[in-house]
Design an enzyme around this catalytic site. Sequence first.
Site, mmCIF file in Angstrom:
data_model
loop_
_atom_site.group_PDB
_atom_site.id
_atom_site.type_symbol
_atom_site.label_atom_id
_atom_site.label_comp_id
_atom_site.label_asym_id
_atom_site.label_seq_id
_atom_site.Cartn_x
_atom_site.Cartn_y
_atom_site.Cartn_z
ATOM 1 N N SER A 144 39.406 45.861 43.009
ATOM 2 C CA SER A 144 38.492 44.786 42.624
ATOM 3 C C SER A 144 39.086 43.973 41.473
ATOM 4 C CB SER A 144 37.125 45.384 42.294
ATOM 5 O OG SER A 144 36.133 44.391 42.223
ATOM 6 N N GLU A 237 33.180 41.731 53.065
ATOM 7 C CA GLU A 237 33.143 41.638 51.604
ATOM 8 C C GLU A 237 33.178 40.184 51.141
ATOM 9 O OE1 GLU A 237 35.445 44.306 49.148
ATOM 10 O OE2 GLU A 237 36.234 45.268 50.956
#
Length: 295
Positions: A144, A237
């Site tokens: 991330s 995502e």
Amino acid sequence: MSLRLRLLDFWLRRVEKPALARLSPQAARARFAGQAWMFRDPAHAWYRDSRLGGVSVTWAEAGAFGAPVILWLHGGAYLMGGAATHRAMLARLAAMSGTRACLPEFRLAPEHPFPAALSDVEAVWDGLRHSGLRADQIVLGGDSSGGGLALALLARLLKRGERPAALLAMSPWADLTASSASLRENARAEALLPVGRLEEARDCYLAGADPRDPGVSPLFADFPDCPPVWLHVGQTEILRDDTLRMTEHLRGQGAEVSLDLWADLPHVVAIFQGWLPEADAVLRGAAGFIRARFP
């Protein structure tokens, strides 16, 4: 999709995503730290704390000693996360790949905005080098925001003439200009991250810095003589396009990029290793990539 993944998806959507949508950065940080017990340690894992380059680090190991080393930068939108939340995942990856993992406790925003995190992880890199490791004995990695930070560090190191063995990134936050189409297209499909808080987190980290700065958004960085790169992301995502655009950017500069694209996985699913088969499969892919660098 396994039954466990279906249950995880339900929990993320009904509990974790709403919590992230309403909590302050400090409250979210405390909540995530309190959930570290959920992430299962693999057999024979052990951890030790030390300092490198003046920065606290945690070593996650499961039988391997010496080189090579994974320098892993944790996710958490630059606001939360740490070695406690990520060390179990890295211990399993270390066991699978025959490496050791080093997790820096870099400074977090909003108390310490950019470039604090990048300065800290560069100092840890220098500490590893001063300990006797060659650049080609170190693999950079992150998830991330930590994946974006790892890419930013890679660009800085290549500019210095230092070339790590490889880089791995899971769903890297690579473009803080918020121009990726998947931020809008996958806002509902995303199981964990509330897109409405992303710009707030970004602004906490930037504190007025230019979001196109290569140290912030590695999508705009140069990667001369780039080592092999492995990128992982799920189709649903909101950071899907950050990963896909980063793949094309690196390939355009001559890099060898392995893209591990899954149809429908939650953000950084690998953190649920040990009880979720899909998470273990992602880590096996990452470990195979690392082992190929050290035949």
